[in-house]
Design a protein around this motif. Structure first.
Motif, PDB file in Angstrom:
ATOM      1  N   MET A 156       4.973   4.311  -1.168  1.00  0.00           N
ATOM      2  CA  MET A 156       6.479   4.975  -0.925  1.00  0.00           C
ATOM      3  C   MET A 156       6.033   6.791  -1.459  1.00  0.00           C
ATOM      4  O   MET A 156       5.208   6.971  -1.976  1.00  0.00           O
ATOM      5  N   ILE A 157       6.378   7.127  -0.411  1.00  0.00           N
ATOM      6  CA  ILE A 157       5.956   8.742  -0.303  1.00  0.00           C
ATOM      7  C   ILE A 157       7.633   9.624   0.229  1.00  0.00           C
ATOM      8  O   ILE A 157       8.497   8.981   0.188  1.00  0.00           O
ATOM      9  N   TRP A 158       7.613  10.786  -0.451  1.00  0.00           N
ATOM     10  CA  TRP A 158       9.039  11.143  -0.729  1.00  0.00           C
ATOM     11  C   TRP A 158       7.952  13.077  -0.941  1.00  0.00           C
ATOM     12  O   TRP A 158       7.511  13.185  -0.884  1.00  0.00           O
ATOM     13  N   THR A 159       8.884  14.123  -0.090  1.00  0.00           N
ATOM     14  CA  THR A 159       8.876  15.843  -0.353  1.00  0.00           C
ATOM     15  C   THR A 159       9.319  15.892  -1.681  1.00  0.00           C
ATOM     16  O   THR A 159      10.307  15.594  -2.513  1.00  0.00           O
ATOM     17  N   ALA A 160       8.744  16.556  -2.794  1.00  0.00           N
ATOM     18  CA  ALA A 160       9.102  16.850  -4.100  1.00  0.00           C
ATOM     19  C   ALA A 160      10.236  17.979  -4.168  1.00  0.00           C
ATOM     20  O   ALA A 160       9.981  18.989  -3.267  1.00  0.00           O
ATOM     21  N   PRO A 161      11.093  17.928  -4.662  1.00  0.00           N
ATOM     22  CA  PRO A 161      12.039  18.572  -4.905  1.00  0.00           C
ATOM     23  C   PRO A 161      11.650  19.914  -5.638  1.00  0.00           C
ATOM     24  O   PRO A 161      10.317  19.613  -6.586  1.00  0.00           O
ATOM     25  N   GLY A 162      12.975  21.228  -6.010  1.00  0.00           N
ATOM     26  CA  GLY A 162      11.718  22.128  -7.077  1.00  0.00           C
ATOM     27  C   GLY A 162      12.775  21.691  -8.103  1.00  0.00           C
ATOM     28  O   GLY A 162      13.682  20.994  -8.641  1.00  0.00           O
ATOM     29  N   ASP A 163      12.259  22.475  -9.160  1.00  0.00           N
ATOM     30  CA  ASP A 163      12.787  22.280 -10.377  1.00  0.00           C
ATOM     31  C   ASP A 163      14.972  22.845 -10.443  1.00  0.00           C
ATOM     32  O   ASP A 163      15.541  22.979 -10.986  1.00  0.00           O
ATOM     33  N   ASP A 164      14.796  23.684  -9.339  1.00  0.00           N
ATOM     34  CA  ASP A 164      16.365  23.935  -9.014  1.00  0.00           C
ATOM     35  C   ASP A 164      16.011  24.078  -7.226  1.00  0.00           C
ATOM     36  O   ASP A 164      17.197  25.134  -6.581  1.00  0.00           O
ATOM     37  N   GLY A 165      15.766  23.056  -6.835  1.00  0.00           N
ATOM     38  CA  GLY A 165      16.340  22.976  -5.337  1.00  0.00           C
ATOM     39  C   GLY A 165      14.890  22.506  -4.533  1.00  0.00           C
ATOM     40  O   GLY A 165      14.610  21.705  -4.603  1.00  0.00           O
ATOM     41  N   THR A 166      14.547  24.272  -4.165  1.00  0.00           N
ATOM     42  CA  THR A 166      13.619  24.483  -3.034  1.00  0.00           C
ATOM     43  C   THR A 166      12.299  24.870  -3.793  1.00  0.00           C
ATOM     44  O   THR A 166      11.126  25.042  -3.442  1.00  0.00           O
ATOM     45  N   THR A 167      12.466  25.593  -5.207  1.00  0.00           N
ATOM     46  CA  THR A 167      11.483  26.161  -5.422  1.00  0.00           C
ATOM     47  C   THR A 167      10.341  25.771  -6.724  1.00  0.00           C
ATOM     48  O   THR A 167      12.500  24.672  -7.355  1.00  0.00           O
ATOM     49  N   GLY A 168       9.723  25.999  -7.581  1.00  0.00           N
ATOM     50  CA  GLY A 168       9.236  25.550  -8.681  1.00  0.00           C
ATOM     51  C   GLY A 168       8.605  23.841  -8.568  1.00  0.00           C
ATOM     52  O   GLY A 168       8.902  23.409  -7.532  1.00  0.00           O
ATOM     53  N   THR A 169       8.492  23.501  -9.624  1.00  0.00           N
ATOM     54  CA  THR A 169       8.359  22.194 -10.470  1.00  0.00           C
ATOM     55  C   THR A 169       9.041  21.463 -11.133  1.00  0.00           C
ATOM     56  O   THR A 169       9.601  21.638 -12.027  1.00  0.00           O
ATOM     57  N   ALA A 170       9.582  20.456  -9.999  1.00  0.00           N
ATOM     58  CA  ALA A 170      10.855  19.369 -11.187  1.00  0.00           C
ATOM     59  C   ALA A 170       9.899  19.243 -12.857  1.00  0.00           C
ATOM     60  O   ALA A 170       8.303  18.838 -12.940  1.00  0.00           O
ATOM     61  N   ALA A 171      10.271  18.736 -14.245  1.00  0.00           N
ATOM     62  CA  ALA A 171       9.483  18.216 -15.478  1.00  0.00           C
ATOM     63  C   ALA A 171       9.236  16.933 -14.965  1.00  0.00           C
ATOM     64  O   ALA A 171       8.704  16.148 -15.639  1.00  0.00           O
ATOM     65  N   SER A 172      10.511  15.980 -14.559  1.00  0.00           N
ATOM     66  CA  SER A 172      10.172  14.373 -14.321  1.00  0.00           C
ATOM     67  C   SER A 172      10.533  13.681 -13.287  1.00  0.00           C
ATOM     68  O   SER A 172      11.515  14.653 -13.096  1.00  0.00           O
ATOM     69  N   TYR A 173      10.489  12.258 -13.130  1.00  0.00           N
ATOM     70  CA  TYR A 173      11.021  12.467 -12.550  1.00  0.00           C
ATOM     71  C   TYR A 173      11.052  10.451 -12.975  1.00  0.00           C
ATOM     72  O   TYR A 173      10.615   9.745 -13.717  1.00  0.00           O
ATOM     73  N   ASP A 174      11.916   9.773 -12.417  1.00  0.00           N
ATOM     74  CA  ASP A 174      12.587   8.808 -12.592  1.00  0.00           C
ATOM     75  C   ASP A 174      13.467   7.889 -12.291  1.00  0.00           C
ATOM     76  O   ASP A 174      14.026   7.680 -11.384  1.00  0.00           O
ATOM     77  N   ILE A 175      11.719   7.092 -11.623  1.00  0.00           N
ATOM     78  CA  ILE A 175      11.782   5.921 -10.104  1.00  0.00           C
ATOM     79  C   ILE A 175      11.695   5.128 -11.212  1.00  0.00           C
ATOM     80  O   ILE A 175      11.680   4.300 -11.900  1.00  0.00           O
ATOM     81  N   ARG A 176      13.037   3.672 -10.479  1.00  0.00           N
ATOM     82  CA  ARG A 176      13.625   2.658 -10.434  1.00  0.00           C
ATOM     83  C   ARG A 176      13.057   1.446  -9.161  1.00  0.00           C
ATOM     84  O   ARG A 176      13.321   2.386  -8.325  1.00  0.00           O
ATOM     85  N   VAL A 177      13.503   0.916 -10.202  1.00  0.00           N
ATOM     86  CA  VAL A 177      13.074  -0.270  -8.825  1.00  0.00           C
ATOM     87  C   VAL A 177      14.054  -1.552  -8.819  1.00  0.00           C
ATOM     88  O   VAL A 177      14.109  -1.696 -10.458  1.00  0.00           O
ATOM     89  N   SER A 178      14.810  -2.472  -7.955  1.00  0.00           N
ATOM     90  CA  SER A 178      15.444  -4.051  -8.638  1.00  0.00           C
ATOM     91  C   SER A 178      15.754  -4.211  -7.024  1.00  0.00           C
ATOM     92  O   SER A 178      15.817  -3.792  -6.104  1.00  0.00           O
TER      93      SER A 178
END
Length: 59
Positions: A1-23
């Motif tokens: 799986m590949i995606w484009t990283a979001p920012g922590d406030d939209g399009t800038t910065g770095t998110a603190a974490s991801y919670d990726i789940r499968v089902s």
């Protein structure tokens, strides 16, 4: 799986974490707690490609 990283406030910065789940079923608020978490993944800077390979995602 590949995606484009979001920012922590939209399009800038770095998110603190991801919670990726499968089902095997569509993930909703009602069944979120019973989904399978994919391994922890460190976010990249916004707009960077984020690949992840995990066998649990193919279940």
């Amino acid at each position: 799986m590949i995606w484009t990283a979001p920012g922590d406030d939209g399009t800038t910065g770095t998110a603190a974490s991801y919670d990726i789940r499968v089902s095997t079923a569509p993930i909703t608020d009602a069944n979120f707690a019973s989904t399978i978490p994919v391994k922890e993944h460190s976010p990249a800077c916004s707009s960077g490609n984020q690949p992840i390979a995990d066998r649990s995602a193919s279940r």
